[in-house]
Write an enzyme that holds these catalytic residues in place. Structure first.
Site, PDB file in Angstrom:
ATOM      1  N   LYS A  11      27.352   7.126 -15.717  1.00 42.14           N
ATOM      2  CA  LYS A  11      28.197   8.060 -16.476  1.00 42.14           C
ATOM      3  C   LYS A  11      29.626   7.841 -16.002  1.00 42.14           C
ATOM      4  O   LYS A  11      30.101   8.519 -15.088  1.00 42.14           O
ATOM      5  CB  LYS A  11      27.782   9.510 -16.174  1.00 42.14           C
ATOM      6  CG  LYS A  11      26.487   9.948 -16.794  1.00 42.14           C
ATOM      7  CD  LYS A  11      26.339  11.460 -16.580  1.00 42.14           C
ATOM      8  CE  LYS A  11      24.920  11.897 -16.628  1.00 42.14           C
ATOM      9  NZ  LYS A  11      24.718  13.258 -16.103  1.00 42.14           N
ATOM     10  N   ASP A  44      26.252   9.012 -11.238  1.00 48.17           N
ATOM     11  CA  ASP A  44      26.932  10.133 -11.888  1.00 48.17           C
ATOM     12  C   ASP A  44      28.327  10.257 -11.244  1.00 48.17           C
ATOM     13  O   ASP A  44      29.268   9.619 -11.668  1.00 48.17           O
ATOM     14  CB  ASP A  44      26.054  11.372 -11.699  1.00 48.17           C
ATOM     15  CG  ASP A  44      26.583  12.611 -12.379  1.00 48.17           C
ATOM     16  OD1 ASP A  44      27.422  12.491 -13.274  1.00 48.17           O
ATOM     17  OD2 ASP A  44      26.153  13.730 -12.017  1.00 48.17           O
ATOM     18  N   ARG A  67       9.933  13.612 -15.794  1.00 45.01           N
ATOM     19  CA  ARG A  67      10.058  12.244 -15.275  1.00 45.01           C
ATOM     20  C   ARG A  67       9.121  11.282 -16.007  1.00 45.01           C
ATOM     21  O   ARG A  67       9.376  10.090 -16.079  1.00 45.01           O
ATOM     22  CB  ARG A  67       9.716  12.201 -13.776  1.00 45.01           C
ATOM     23  CG  ARG A  67      10.707  12.922 -12.880  1.00 45.01           C
ATOM     24  CD  ARG A  67      10.423  12.569 -11.428  1.00 45.01           C
ATOM     25  NE  ARG A  67      11.040  13.484 -10.479  1.00 45.01           N
ATOM     26  CZ  ARG A  67      12.277  13.390 -10.022  1.00 45.01           C
ATOM     27  NH1 ARG A  67      13.070  12.439 -10.457  1.00 45.01           N
ATOM     28  NH2 ARG A  67      12.746  14.253  -9.142  1.00 45.01           N
ATOM     29  N   PHE A 109      23.484  15.329 -19.800  1.00 43.85           N
ATOM     30  CA  PHE A 109      22.416  15.425 -18.812  1.00 43.85           C
ATOM     31  C   PHE A 109      21.154  14.851 -19.431  1.00 43.85           C
ATOM     32  O   PHE A 109      20.640  15.357 -20.425  1.00 43.85           O
ATOM     33  CB  PHE A 109      22.180  16.866 -18.346  1.00 43.85           C
ATOM     34  CG  PHE A 109      21.304  16.902 -17.137  1.00 43.85           C
ATOM     35  CD1 PHE A 109      21.839  16.728 -15.871  1.00 43.85           C
ATOM     36  CD2 PHE A 109      19.927  17.045 -17.263  1.00 43.85           C
ATOM     37  CE1 PHE A 109      21.015  16.704 -14.747  1.00 43.85           C
ATOM     38  CE2 PHE A 109      19.102  17.030 -16.153  1.00 43.85           C
ATOM     39  CZ  PHE A 109      19.654  16.855 -14.897  1.00 43.85           C
ATOM     40  N   GLU A 111      18.994   2.061  -8.525  1.00 44.18           N
ATOM     41  CA  GLU A 111      19.289   3.477  -8.746  1.00 44.18           C
ATOM     42  C   GLU A 111      19.012   3.825 -10.203  1.00 44.18           C
ATOM     43  O   GLU A 111      19.130   2.976 -11.097  1.00 44.18           O
ATOM     44  CB  GLU A 111      20.772   3.702  -8.366  1.00 44.18           C
ATOM     45  CG  GLU A 111      21.328   5.086  -8.489  1.00 44.18           C
ATOM     46  CD  GLU A 111      20.645   6.145  -7.627  1.00 44.18           C
ATOM     47  OE1 GLU A 111      19.443   6.400  -7.856  1.00 44.18           O
ATOM     48  OE2 GLU A 111      21.316   6.751  -6.780  1.00 44.18           O
ATOM     49  N   ASP A 112      18.603   5.067 -10.449  1.00 44.60           N
ATOM     50  CA  ASP A 112      18.363   5.491 -11.834  1.00 44.60           C
ATOM     51  C   ASP A 112      19.677   5.745 -12.564  1.00 44.60           C
ATOM     52  O   ASP A 112      19.891   5.275 -13.674  1.00 44.60           O
ATOM     53  CB  ASP A 112      17.458   6.740 -11.877  1.00 44.60           C
ATOM     54  CG  ASP A 112      17.949   7.881 -10.990  1.00 44.60           C
ATOM     55  OD1 ASP A 112      18.923   7.691 -10.220  1.00 44.60           O
ATOM     56  OD2 ASP A 112      17.355   8.971 -11.044  1.00 44.60           O
ATOM     57  N   GLY A 144      14.132   9.398  -8.516  1.00 51.09           N
ATOM     58  CA  GLY A 144      14.439   9.076  -9.914  1.00 51.09           C
ATOM     59  C   GLY A 144      14.226   7.632 -10.313  1.00 51.09           C
ATOM     60  O   GLY A 144      13.972   7.348 -11.481  1.00 51.09           O
TER      61      GLY A 144
HETATM   62  P1  IMP Z   1      25.708  11.078  -7.945  1.00 52.39           P
HETATM   63  O1  IMP Z   1      25.724  11.102  -6.454  1.00 52.39           O
HETATM   64  O2  IMP Z   1      26.545  12.204  -8.514  1.00 52.39           O
HETATM   65  O3  IMP Z   1      26.105   9.750  -8.529  1.00 52.39           O
HETATM   66  O4  IMP Z   1      24.272  11.490  -8.408  1.00 52.39           O
HETATM   67  C1  IMP Z   1      23.234  10.633  -8.571  1.00 52.39           C
HETATM   68  C2  IMP Z   1      21.951  11.429  -8.668  1.00 52.39           C
HETATM   69  O5  IMP Z   1      22.116  12.672  -9.391  1.00 52.39           O
HETATM   70  C3  IMP Z   1      20.933  10.648  -9.458  1.00 52.39           C
HETATM   71  O6  IMP Z   1      20.199   9.769  -8.625  1.00 52.39           O
HETATM   72  C4  IMP Z   1      20.092  11.736 -10.080  1.00 52.39           C
HETATM   73  O7  IMP Z   1      19.075  12.136  -9.191  1.00 52.39           O
HETATM   74  C5  IMP Z   1      21.044  12.904 -10.274  1.00 52.39           C
HETATM   75  N1  IMP Z   1      21.572  12.951 -11.662  1.00 52.39           N
HETATM   76  C6  IMP Z   1      22.845  12.761 -12.043  1.00 52.39           C
HETATM   77  N2  IMP Z   1      22.969  12.874 -13.380  1.00 52.39           N
HETATM   78  C7  IMP Z   1      21.728  13.130 -13.846  1.00 52.39           C
HETATM   79  C8  IMP Z   1      21.199  13.336 -15.170  1.00 52.39           C
HETATM   80  O8  IMP Z   1      21.887  13.284 -16.211  1.00 52.39           O
HETATM   81  N3  IMP Z   1      19.867  13.582 -15.239  1.00 52.39           N
HETATM   82  C9  IMP Z   1      19.054  13.638 -14.148  1.00 52.39           C
HETATM   83  N4  IMP Z   1      19.503  13.449 -12.910  1.00 52.39           N
HETATM   84  C10 IMP Z   1      20.838  13.191 -12.751  1.00 52.39           C
END
Ligand code: IMP
Length: 174
Positions: free
Chosen positions: A130, A102, A164, A151, A98-99, A44
């Protein structure tokens, strides 16, 4: 360009690009006279990292990491490396790129992992956060945008492997 009536623009290309420049300026200021290693968290972050690095004016190296999805193991946060960095990071200034943060589980795993590498410093740069979804406290040193719980797709972020390539960040279905 892929367009769809179902995708609403959430963050425009201009807004993203000017924030990316601001983040790079902060990094340039904080690391003046030093070297940094940007660790791009695939997939991402590839577009964000590519744009960011082109505004970095201190000596910089790029590394890529890729993690297995934690799908099905979200409660435990168990993730493992598909691709790890290719060099020793001992004594280096490392910035994870990081993108989106979440739940925070992915980046917490990475921060713990890199802290054990005897780096000189370790910081996190994330385009999006988020905050309402966080399951674990995550220190985001360089943050692009604090967003609501939606999302989002585009600018590197996918939905089922698609979208993407969009130059903006959109919300699917809006
Ligand atoms: P985390 O471990 O829950 O913080 O997730 C991080 C990863 O989940 C990111 O690097 C994304 O690949 C994916 N992700 C979380 N939210 C989104 C979203 O709104 N759109 C697309 N990918 C997401």
């Amino acid at each position: 360009m892929t367009t769809s009536a179902k995708i609403g623009v959430f963050l425009s290309e201009d807004k993203i690009q000017s924030r990316v420049k601001e983040l790079a300026a902060m990094i340039n200021r904080d690391y003046a006279g030093q070297e940094v290693v940007l660790v791009c968290v695939l997939n991402g972050s590839f577009i964000f990292c590519a744009d960011l690095v082109r505004h970095i004016n201190v000596p910089v190296q790029i590394e890529m990491v890729s993690l297995s999805s934690y799908e099905g193991t979200e409660s435990t946060g168990q993730v493992s490396f598909r691709l790890d960095v290719k060099q020793s990071l001992v004594g280096k200034n490392v910035i994870l790129v990081e993108d989106i943060v979440d739940t925070g589980l992915t980046i917490s795993f990475l921060l713990k992992h890199f802290k054990l590498k005897n780096v000189k410093s370790l910081k996190l740069c994330s385009l999006l956060l988020k905050r309402a979804r966080l399951k674990i406290e995550v220190p985001v040193d360089y943050l692009g945008f604090d967003i609501e719980d939606k999302f989002v797709i585009g600018y590197g972020l996918d939905y089922d492997g698609r979208y993407r390539e969009l130059p903006y960040i959109g919300v699917y279905g809006e």
